[in-house]
Scaffold this active site. Sequence first.
Site: not given
Length: 336
Positions: A17, A38, A111, A196, A253, A259, A261, A286
């Site tokens: 992202w 890195r 998020k 979410k 999502t 996604s 998640n 996350e």
Amino acid sequence: MSPGAGTRAAVLGAGSWGTTFAKVLADAGCAVALHARRPELAYAIGETRENPDYLPGIRLPDRLRATADAAEALADAEIVVLAVPSQSLRDNLTEWAPLLPPDAVLLSLMKGVELGTTKRMSQVISEVTGAGPDRVAALSGPNLAREIAEEQPAATVVACEDHDRAAQVQAACHTPYFRPYTNQDLVGCELGGAVKNVIALACGITEGMGFGDNTRASLITRGLAETARLGAALGAEPATFAGLAGLGDLVATCSSPLSRNRTFGERLGRGMSVEEVQRTTRQVAEGVKSCQPVLDLARAHGVDMPLTEAVVRVCHDGVPVAQIVKDIMSREAKPE
């Protein structure tokens, strides 16, 4: 001339992202420095014009340069974009704070809610840097990185208490394929983005168990209700949750195989443990870590969030997913 022409931006964090948003800024006309921790990744981006680790196959604009030197990336930046995993923000920002230009907008792409403190990312930014609310913004919405990197049309929300600052960021990231809107409800936009991820884990779990569209639609709808309840308790605007940073982000999502998640939850639903799933991916989901502080925040404000609680029990208490579904469906019926 592009709306962001001449703006100097630094993006700290070269994951999928962060890299995608750096591309958006560059396509909007900004001069962009992308910081990769890195050196070998920064070098690869500079040499090949793509991020081989997180965004292979996407050519990055010549206006974007990569560096492993945070001071170099931040020099004279007017917009500083923070794109690191939410639970690492405080440590990273403590290191970067002395290097931040004094009047730069600090834009969060993260998020999540911080473990231990239950602070939103903008609160962590303000606490660590001393920046006032007029300088701290968040970007949220249906922002699946790969689709945006491929220049598929998408919209998003730039939230900041100071409308002029939000408009500054809006101009800096407006491209033919990426349409930003502004919103002054920072609390609501951040909560929508954090919760979410948790609901997407729940949707993924049921997908992995073989359940279909009715189940997913039910979880999305009740998940939105949970988010709105928490938002109301924290002073968010109810309309925010019907917009891009609420319903829009939640639908994308919870529905897309892109996604992290939802994909993480799907593997849990198929019987893998949290540790087993974590060993199979380099991407950060996350919601796995944020679900506990989201639940802590809800409990502190007397807000009932049964789906969030269920995800916590699966991810942190080792409760089998089949038991969670049974518990949710047997809860006392209430008016919607």
